[in-house]
Scaffold this active site. Structure first.
Site, mmCIF file in Angstrom:
data_model
loop_
_atom_site.group_PDB
_atom_site.id
_atom_site.type_symbol
_atom_site.label_atom_id
_atom_site.label_comp_id
_atom_site.label_asym_id
_atom_site.label_seq_id
_atom_site.Cartn_x
_atom_site.Cartn_y
_atom_site.Cartn_z
ATOM 1 N N HIS A 257 4.617 7.339 2.509
ATOM 2 C CA HIS A 257 5.438 6.133 2.370
ATOM 3 C C HIS A 257 4.826 5.130 1.404
ATOM 4 O O HIS A 257 3.628 5.110 1.174
ATOM 5 C CB HIS A 257 5.701 5.451 3.719
ATOM 6 C CG HIS A 257 4.486 4.843 4.369
ATOM 7 N ND1 HIS A 257 3.740 5.497 5.308
ATOM 8 C CD2 HIS A 257 3.908 3.626 4.245
ATOM 9 C CE1 HIS A 257 2.757 4.714 5.734
ATOM 10 N NE2 HIS A 257 2.830 3.557 5.097
ATOM 11 N N HIS B 125 0.853 -1.197 0.000
ATOM 12 C CA HIS B 125 0.000 0.000 0.000
ATOM 13 C C HIS B 125 0.882 1.238 0.000
ATOM 14 O O HIS B 125 2.103 1.127 0.120
ATOM 15 C CB HIS B 125 -0.918 0.016 1.235
ATOM 16 C CG HIS B 125 -0.189 0.152 2.550
ATOM 17 N ND1 HIS B 125 0.142 -0.935 3.333
ATOM 18 C CD2 HIS B 125 0.287 1.238 3.222
ATOM 19 C CE1 HIS B 125 0.773 -0.517 4.424
ATOM 20 N NE2 HIS B 125 0.876 0.802 4.389
ATOM 21 N N GLU C 138 8.087 1.502 4.119
ATOM 22 C CA GLU C 138 7.662 0.767 5.308
ATOM 23 C C GLU C 138 7.818 -0.729 5.064
ATOM 24 O O GLU C 138 7.513 -1.223 3.983
ATOM 25 C CB GLU C 138 6.181 1.077 5.598
ATOM 26 C CG GLU C 138 5.616 0.292 6.789
ATOM 27 C CD GLU C 138 4.158 0.631 7.099
ATOM 28 O OE1 GLU C 138 3.354 0.789 6.152
ATOM 29 O OE2 GLU C 138 3.829 0.744 8.291
ATOM 30 N N TYR D 44 9.219 2.311 9.706
ATOM 31 C CA TYR D 44 9.303 3.364 8.690
ATOM 32 C C TYR D 44 10.782 3.728 8.565
ATOM 33 O O TYR D 44 11.451 3.984 9.572
ATOM 34 C CB TYR D 44 8.580 4.630 9.133
ATOM 35 C CG TYR D 44 7.067 4.660 9.107
ATOM 36 C CD1 TYR D 44 6.300 3.844 8.284
ATOM 37 C CD2 TYR D 44 6.394 5.591 9.907
ATOM 38 C CE1 TYR D 44 4.919 3.940 8.272
ATOM 39 C CE2 TYR D 44 5.006 5.690 9.896
ATOM 40 C CZ TYR D 44 4.275 4.864 9.078
ATOM 41 O OH TYR D 44 2.910 4.972 9.076
ATOM 42 N N HIS E 217 1.615 -0.503 14.685
ATOM 43 C CA HIS E 217 0.584 0.537 14.573
ATOM 44 C C HIS E 217 -0.673 0.023 15.284
ATOM 45 O O HIS E 217 -1.106 -1.115 15.022
ATOM 46 C CB HIS E 217 0.176 0.752 13.119
ATOM 47 C CG HIS E 217 1.219 1.309 12.218
ATOM 48 N ND1 HIS E 217 1.875 2.491 12.453
ATOM 49 C CD2 HIS E 217 1.682 0.871 11.017
ATOM 50 C CE1 HIS E 217 2.702 2.740 11.432
ATOM 51 N NE2 HIS E 217 2.612 1.771 10.566
ATOM 52 N N HIS F 7 -5.714 -2.346 4.662
ATOM 53 C CA HIS F 7 -5.928 -1.211 3.759
ATOM 54 C C HIS F 7 -5.125 -1.438 2.492
ATOM 55 O O HIS F 7 -4.174 -2.222 2.471
ATOM 56 C CB HIS F 7 -5.562 0.134 4.399
ATOM 57 C CG HIS F 7 -4.135 0.287 4.822
ATOM 58 N ND1 HIS F 7 -3.454 -0.636 5.571
ATOM 59 C CD2 HIS F 7 -3.240 1.280 4.592
ATOM 60 C CE1 HIS F 7 -2.226 -0.221 5.790
ATOM 61 N NE2 HIS F 7 -2.069 0.937 5.205
HETATM 62 C C1 M3P Z 1 -0.093 1.795 8.208
HETATM 63 C C2 M3P Z 1 0.488 2.925 7.571
HETATM 64 C C3 M3P Z 1 -0.817 4.945 11.595
HETATM 65 C C4 M3P Z 1 -1.095 3.598 11.134
HETATM 66 C C5 M3P Z 1 -0.632 3.194 9.996
HETATM 67 C C6 M3P Z 1 -0.773 1.954 9.367
HETATM 68 C C7 M3P Z 1 0.072 5.794 10.831
HETATM 69 O O1 M3P Z 1 0.179 0.732 7.585
HETATM 70 O O2 M3P Z 1 1.645 3.146 7.794
HETATM 71 O O3 M3P Z 1 -0.168 3.465 6.702
HETATM 72 O O4 M3P Z 1 -1.288 5.379 12.599
HETATM 73 FE FE FE Z 2 1.697 1.915 5.938
#
Ligand code: M3P
Ligand code: FE
Length: 311
Positions: A216, A154, A267, A257, A248, A201
């Protein structure tokens, strides 16, 4: 689950400021497989479990960032229908001829209200992976070459008009909202995690004044152990880490990251929630994102770079 329409993230074109260094990073350290180079010098790569010709394209440019993000759709009929629906939504669309990207059919490109170029395409050459499609081996050396993500997973993009982006992705492109963050003292959604599958996602957005920015590009690791192994390889290769390894709270994915040599964040991500379109989205407050561990479960704080460093 019957998947129709938009199937998955198919490719992202990343701008790197030195192609040689970029290839060293994405091919030799991250461990993606190089699958081609085109007449304009772009380099094509993919992870060890990917079966279409490529997912990552590197282009040398003066400025880091993302040129475009492409989703694969199930057939030409869906491509035509989605193109008409995107136009009816009020966006201009453009057809990029087949063959502009190696081994890829015609693409429908449009600029979304956050300032990013999104593409849809129905055809890319299927080449399987080195284990093949018949009685495949469970192991290949590619799984241990470099950080070795399974696939491009993603991207998280920063830009304005996140409300319109939500409308477009959920009401036109067939995504569901998996998780969101509301802005301080407000019901307004300032960050979105959107899925066209039942992954945690497939694309995410955070509100930001400057359009078209990349936060990212994410690569899927088979396990959290492999995320820790990625940390070792990053250290050995002097890769600058931003956050992690941690988890996360949002998506529940394991994560690091870190930055590529041009300053693009990438990531290494593992696990994550399973989502379905009938389930209501999971909501987070602004405090939930920081002190609630939405961003970083282990440290339960906002990291300044999360909100400020984009390419
Ligand atoms: C993810 C991302 C956050 C959660 C992120 C999950 C940034 O995979 O890095 O988009 O709170
Ligand atoms: Fe991510």
């Amino acid at each position: 689950m019957a998947m129709t329409g938009v199937l998955r993230p198919g490719h992202v074109q990343i701008r790197v400021m030195d192609l040689h260094e970029g290839v060293r990073h994405y091919r030799d350290v991250l461990g993606l497989e190089e699958t081609g180079r085109d007449a304009s010098g772009r380099v094509y790569l993919r992870g060890w479990d990917e079966r279409d010709h490529h997912s990552i394209i590197l282009r040398q440019a003066d400025q880091a960032g993302m040129d475009f993000f492409g989703f694969k759709v199930d057939n030409e009929h869906s491509l035509d229908k989605l193109e008409a629906d995107v136009r009816a939504f009020g966006l201009k669309t453009e057809r990029i001829p087949a063959g502009d990207l190696l081994e890829t059919g015609e693409r429908v490109r449009f600029e979304i209200p956050s300032g990013h170029l999104i593409e849809l395409y129905a055809q890319k050459t299927y080449t399987s992976h080195d284990r093949g499609d018949k009685n495949p081996a469970s192991y290949s050396r590619k799984m241990d070459t470099g950080i070795a993500p399974m696939r491009f997973d993603h991207a998280l993009l920063y830009g304005p008009n996140v409300g319109q982006v939500l409308d477009l992705f959920t009401n036109v492109l067939g995504f569901h909202l998996a998780e969101y963050v509301t802005l301080p003292d407000s019901d307004t959604k300032g960050a979105l995690w959107l899925a066209c599958s039942n992954k945690a996602h497939d694309i995410a957005f955070v509100i930001h004044p400057e359009p078209g920015k990349l936060h990212h590009v994410s690569f899927y690791m088979e396990s959290i152990d492999r995320v820790f192994r990625a940390a070792d390889i990053m250290a050995a290769n002097d890769i600058k880490v931003d956050i992690g390894p941690t988890r996360h709270g949002i998506t529940r994915g394991g994560t690091i990251y870190a930055w590529d040599p041009s300053g693009n964040r990438f990531e290494t991500f593992s696990g994550g929630n399973t989502t379905y379109p009938d389930q209501p989205p999971i909501g987070w407050t602004w405090e939930g994102l920081g002190e609630g561990g939405g961003l970083d479960v282990a440290h339960r704080k906002m990291h300044e770079t999360f909100l400020t460093v984009v390419t």
